[in-house]
Design a protein around this motif. Structure first.
Motif, PDB file in Angstrom:
ATOM      1  N   LEU A 149       0.804  -1.224  -0.131  1.00  0.00           N
ATOM      2  CA  LEU A 149       0.022  -0.163  -0.068  1.00  0.00           C
ATOM      3  C   LEU A 149       0.991   1.237  -0.128  1.00  0.00           C
ATOM      4  O   LEU A 149       0.468   2.309  -0.214  1.00  0.00           O
ATOM      5  N   LYS A 150       2.213   1.089   0.090  1.00  0.00           N
ATOM      6  CA  LYS A 150       3.045   2.459   0.074  1.00  0.00           C
ATOM      7  C   LYS A 150       4.404   1.928  -0.696  1.00  0.00           C
ATOM      8  O   LYS A 150       4.559   0.571  -0.808  1.00  0.00           O
ATOM      9  N   GLU A 151       4.896   2.824  -1.143  1.00  0.00           N
ATOM     10  CA  GLU A 151       6.215   2.806  -1.778  1.00  0.00           C
ATOM     11  C   GLU A 151       7.370   3.250  -1.119  1.00  0.00           C
ATOM     12  O   GLU A 151       7.271   3.917  -0.202  1.00  0.00           O
ATOM     13  N   VAL A 152       8.484   2.846  -1.481  1.00  0.00           N
ATOM     14  CA  VAL A 152       9.851   3.168  -0.772  1.00  0.00           C
ATOM     15  C   VAL A 152      10.038   4.790  -0.924  1.00  0.00           C
ATOM     16  O   VAL A 152       9.774   5.235  -2.163  1.00  0.00           O
ATOM     17  N   GLY A 153      10.064   5.490   0.147  1.00  0.00           N
ATOM     18  CA  GLY A 153      10.428   7.027   0.126  1.00  0.00           C
ATOM     19  C   GLY A 153       8.848   7.393   0.664  1.00  0.00           C
ATOM     20  O   GLY A 153       8.984   8.635   1.089  1.00  0.00           O
ATOM     21  N   ASP A 154       7.808   6.703   0.600  1.00  0.00           N
ATOM     22  CA  ASP A 154       6.570   7.443   1.277  1.00  0.00           C
ATOM     23  C   ASP A 154       6.533   7.542   2.678  1.00  0.00           C
ATOM     24  O   ASP A 154       7.187   6.684   3.344  1.00  0.00           O
ATOM     25  N   SER A 155       5.880   8.420   3.026  1.00  0.00           N
ATOM     26  CA  SER A 155       5.933   8.596   4.618  1.00  0.00           C
ATOM     27  C   SER A 155       4.639   7.667   5.105  1.00  0.00           C
ATOM     28  O   SER A 155       3.698   7.584   4.438  1.00  0.00           O
ATOM     29  N   VAL A 156       4.772   7.095   6.296  1.00  0.00           N
ATOM     30  CA  VAL A 156       3.689   6.438   6.995  1.00  0.00           C
ATOM     31  C   VAL A 156       3.504   6.840   8.238  1.00  0.00           C
ATOM     32  O   VAL A 156       4.391   7.201   8.819  1.00  0.00           O
ATOM     33  N   GLU A 157       2.353   6.700   8.723  1.00  0.00           N
ATOM     34  CA  GLU A 157       1.808   6.960  10.029  1.00  0.00           C
ATOM     35  C   GLU A 157       1.887   5.388  10.856  1.00  0.00           C
ATOM     36  O   GLU A 157       1.543   4.525  10.473  1.00  0.00           O
ATOM     37  N   ALA A 158       2.196   5.613  12.188  1.00  0.00           N
ATOM     38  CA  ALA A 158       1.932   4.736  13.195  1.00  0.00           C
ATOM     39  C   ALA A 158       0.481   3.932  12.663  1.00  0.00           C
ATOM     40  O   ALA A 158      -0.567   4.574  12.926  1.00  0.00           O
TER      41      ALA A 158
END
Length: 600
Positions: A149-158
Motif C-alpha cells: 500500500l506504500k512505496e519506498v520513500g513514502d511517509s507512513v503513520e503508526a
C-alpha cells in the motif's frame, strides 16, 4: 509504575496468537480499556485493551510475530519521562572524547549543539524499524504479500496499513509499527515469506531527515577512530588551533538541523494533497479507494452498521485517513437530515426504483483475493468429499408471523432483543433433530465410523464485513425462543464487531443459513465439513394458496409462505431421511405452538 501487557487466553484450544496490528506507537498515551493492539489466532481476530492508563513505553512483540498465551506484549508506564532521559546520556560521551584537558572547555561549547543530533538518533535509529510477518494462526507458517500500500520513500503513520498479506486461512493488512519513511521493501508482491521474516524497513518518526545523513556517507570513516560525531573534531584540533577548528564542526552539526526542517515540509505536502482528493466528491470512484486504504476499527464498523452508514462514503479525519467514531456519527446525522428532506418530497416519487450505483470494479480485471480463493478451495473440497444434494419443502408460516406480530413489542421490552422469525426456525429445526439423529451426525472417515451427537450445537451463518462467518449456539436444543433469540443476537453482534472468540466459532453439529434474509426464495447450500446436513431458510412472501378450511373446505387464501431446503451428505442421509426430517420441521412450524415461549 510499569504495567505489563500480556496475551490473554483467547479460547480453550488456543495456545498462541499473532500480533497483526499495533493501534498505538511507543511514546503515545493510552487510556484504560482503550484498544491497544489486534491479535489473530487460527479461529478469531480480536482487540487487546490497555490494562491501565499511561504511556506505552515499550513494544515487546512486533507486528506479524507469534507468541504464546501469557507472553509479554508491551509495557505501559504512568509517565513519559523515561524516553526523554535517553538522549541526555547520549550527549555525555561528547566530552569523553576530549583530546586534551585544555580544549575541554572548548569541547563543551559545541556540546549544546550535539544534543540536536543525539535527539535525532533515538528518533530515527541507524537501521530503522523492521516490519516482520506476524503469526496469523496456529497452523499458519507462511504468508504471501498480495499488495504493497506504500512505496519506498513514502511517509507512513503508526498503525497505517502498509501492505496486504494472504495465507491459506485469512487475508489481512499489516500496519506500520511506527511512523516514519518506508526505507526499503524486502519482499515483493506475490512473493511468499515465512512467519517472522523481515518484510521492510521503516525509519522512525524523523525518517525524512534520515535522507540527509545518507549523503553524509563519509561519516563512517571517522567512526573507525572513535564516536562518529566527534571523530572529525578530534583530528581537527590536533592539526591546528583547537578553538578555530571547533567552530568548523559546529556548522557541520547544525547542518543536519536545517535538513530536518525542509524534510517535515514535504511530509505535510502529501497531507495537503489528501484533502485535494475530496475536491471531486461527486465521483464515487475516487472516494472508494480512499476508504479502502484507511483502517477501520471494529467499534467503528459496529457503529456504522447500527446507523446504516456506508464506510466507503465516509472521509476519515484520523491519522493516516483513519475513520473515527466522530466521522461515523457525523455521517449518520447527515443521512438523517437527508432522510427528513426526502420525507417531505411528494409521495408520488416513492414508487420510482432507486438508481443503482455503478460499481468501480465494472470493466476491471483484478487479482482474486486470497480469502476468496481459500473459501473456493474449501467449498470444492467439501463438494468433492461428500455426495451432496438438496431437498426442498414449502411451509405455511402464517401462524408464526401472526404470533410474532402479536408478541414482538412485549418480547423486546421483556427480553431486550428483537423477535425475528429466525428463532422459530431454529427451535423447529432442533426439535426435529432429536427425532432424526442421522441429520445431526458426523462421518469419521479415519476409522470408518459414525458419531450420532447427543447435543444440538447449531451454527448460524452471519453475513459480516469480512465475509460469511458461522458462530455456534451451544446446546440450542435446550433453549426456548427467548434463549435462542438472545444467543443469536449476541453472537451476530460479536461477529460484526470482531469480538467473537474461537470457542464460539467451533463445535457445530448442524448449521442453519437464512438465505432468505437477502430475498432468495431458496438455495442449494453446501454442507460444511464434519457435518452431514445444513438447513436453508428462504424468503417469506405472501401469495395465494389453496388451504383446507374447517368450515369452507378447500379455498384460496393469501398466506405467508416460505421454502425450507436441506442439503445433506447422501453417504449417510438418504432422500427419505431428508424428506422425513423436512416434514417434521414443516409440521412444527405450521402448528405454531409457541404461545408458552412467547408468554401469550
Amino acid at each position: 509504575m510499569a504495567v505489563s501487557v500480556t496475551l490473554p487466553a483467547l479460547g480453550e484450544s488456543v495456545t498462541e496468537g499473532t500480533v497483526t496490528r499495533w493501534l498505538k506507537a511507543e511514546g503515545e498515551r493510552v487510556e484504560a480499556d482503550e484498544p491497544l493492539l489486534e491479535v489473530s489466532t487460527d479461529k478469531v481476530d480480536t482487540e487487546i485493551p490497555a490494562p491501565s492508563a499511561g504511556v506505552l513505553t515499550s513494544i515487546k512483540v512486533a507486528e506479524d510475530e507469534t507468541v504464546e498465551v501469557g507472553a509479554e506484549l508491551a509495557v505501559i508506564d504512568d509517565g513519559g519521562a523515561a524516553p526523554a532521559e535517553a538522549p541526555a546520556p547520549a550527549a555525555e560521551p561528547a566530552p569523553a572524547a576530549q583530546p586534551e584537558p585544555a580544549p575541554a572547555p572548548a569541547a563543551e561549547a559545541p556540546a549544546p549543539a550535539a544534543p540536536a543530533p543525539a535527539a535525532a538518533a533515538p528518533a530515527g535509529g541507524a537501521e530503522g524499524t523492521d516490519v516482520v510477518l506476524p503469526a496469523l494462526g496456529e497452523s499458519v507458517t507462511e504468508g504471501t504479500v498480495t499488495r504493497w500500500l506504500k512505496e519506498v520513500g513514502d511517509s507512513v503513520e503508526a498503525d497505517e496499513p502498509l501492505l496486504e498479506v494472504s495465507t491459506d486461512k485469512v487475508d489481512t493488512e499489516i500496519p506500520a509499527p511506527t511512523a516514519g519513511t518506508l526505507l526499503e521493501i524486502l519482499v515483493a508482491e506475490d512473493e511468499t515469506a515465512e512467519v517472522g521474516a523481515k518484510l521492510a524497513v521503516i525509519g522512525a518518526a524523523g525518517a525524512a531527515p534520515a535522507a540527509a545523513p545518507a549523503p553524509a556517507a563519509p561519516a563512517p570513516e571517522p567512526a573507525k577512530e572513535a564516536p562518529a560525531p566527534q571523530a572529525p573534531s578530534a583530528p581537527a584540533p590536533q592539526a591546528a588551533t583547537p578553538e578555530p577548528v571547533a567552530p568548523e564542526p559546529a556548522p557541520a552539526a547544525p547542518a543536519p538541523a536545517p535538513a530536518p526542517a525542509p524534510a517535515p515540509a514535504p511530509a505535510p505536502a502529501p497531507a495537503a494533497a489528501a484533502p485535494a482528493a475530496p475536491a471531486a466528491p461527486s465521483i464515487p470512484a475516487p472516494s472508494a479507494p480512499e476508504a479502502e486504504g484507511a483502517y477501520v476499527t471494529p467499534l467503528v464498523r459496529k457503529l456504522a452498521a447500527e446507523n446504516g452508514v456506508d464506510l466507503a462514503t465516509v472521509k476519515g479525519t484520523g491519522v493516516g485517513g483513519r475513520i473515527r467514531k466522530q466521522d461515523v456519527v457525523a455521517a449518520a446525522e447527515a443521512a438523517k437530515a437527508a432522510a427528513q428532506v426526502q420525507a417531505s418530497a411528494p409521495a408520488a416519487a416513492a414508487p420510482k426504483a432507486a438508481p443503482q450505483a455503478v460499481s468501480p470494479l465494472r470493466g476491471q480485471t483484478v487479482k482474486m483475493p486470497r480469502m476468496r480463493k481459500v473459501i473456493g478451495d474449501n467449498m470444492m473440497k467439501a463438494l468433492h468429499g461428500q455426495a451432496q444434494l438438496t431437498s426442498v419443502v414449502e411451509v405455511d408460516v402464517t401462524k408464526i408471523m401472526r404470533l410474532r406480530a402479536q408478541a414482538k413489542e412485549a418480547f423486546a421490552q421483556r427480553e431486550g432483543v428483537k423477535l425475528s422469525p429466525m428463532p422459530f426456525f431454529v427451535k423447529a429445526a432442533v426439535q426435529a433433530l432429536k427425532a432424526h439423529p442421522a441429520i445431526n451426525a458426523r462421518i469419521n472417515e479415519d476409522d470408518n465410523t459414525i458419531t450420532y451427537f447427543d447435543v444440538e450445537n447449531v451454527g448460524i451463518a452471519v453475513d459480516a464485513e469480512k465475509g460469511l462467518m458461522t458462530p455456534v449456539i451451544k446446546g440450542a436444543g435446550d433453549l426456548n425462543i427467548a434463549g435462542i433469540a438472545k444467543k443469536t443476537a449476541e453472537l451476530a453482534g460479536k461477529v460484526r464487531s470482531s469480538k467473537i472468540t474461537p470457542d464460539e466459532m467451533s463445535g457445530a453439529t448442524f448449521t442453519i443459513s437464512n438465505t432468505g434474509s437477502r430475498g432468495a426464495l431458496f438455495d442449494t447450500i453446501i454442507v460444511p465439513p464434519n457435518q452431514v446436513a445444513i438447513l436453508g431458510i428462504g424468503a417469506t412472501v405472501k401469495r395465494p394458496v389453496v388451504i383446507n378450511h374447517p368450515e369452507l373446505g378447500e379455498t384460496i387464501a393469501v398466506r405467508d409462505m416460505t421454502y425450507v431446503a436441506l442439503s445433506y451428505d447422501h453417504r449417510l442421509v438418504d432422500g427419505a431421511d431428508a424428506a422425513r426430517y423436512l416434514t417434521a420441521v414443516k409440521e412444527i412450524l405450521e402448528a405454531g405452538e409457541f404461545e408458552v415461549d412467547l408468554g401469550l
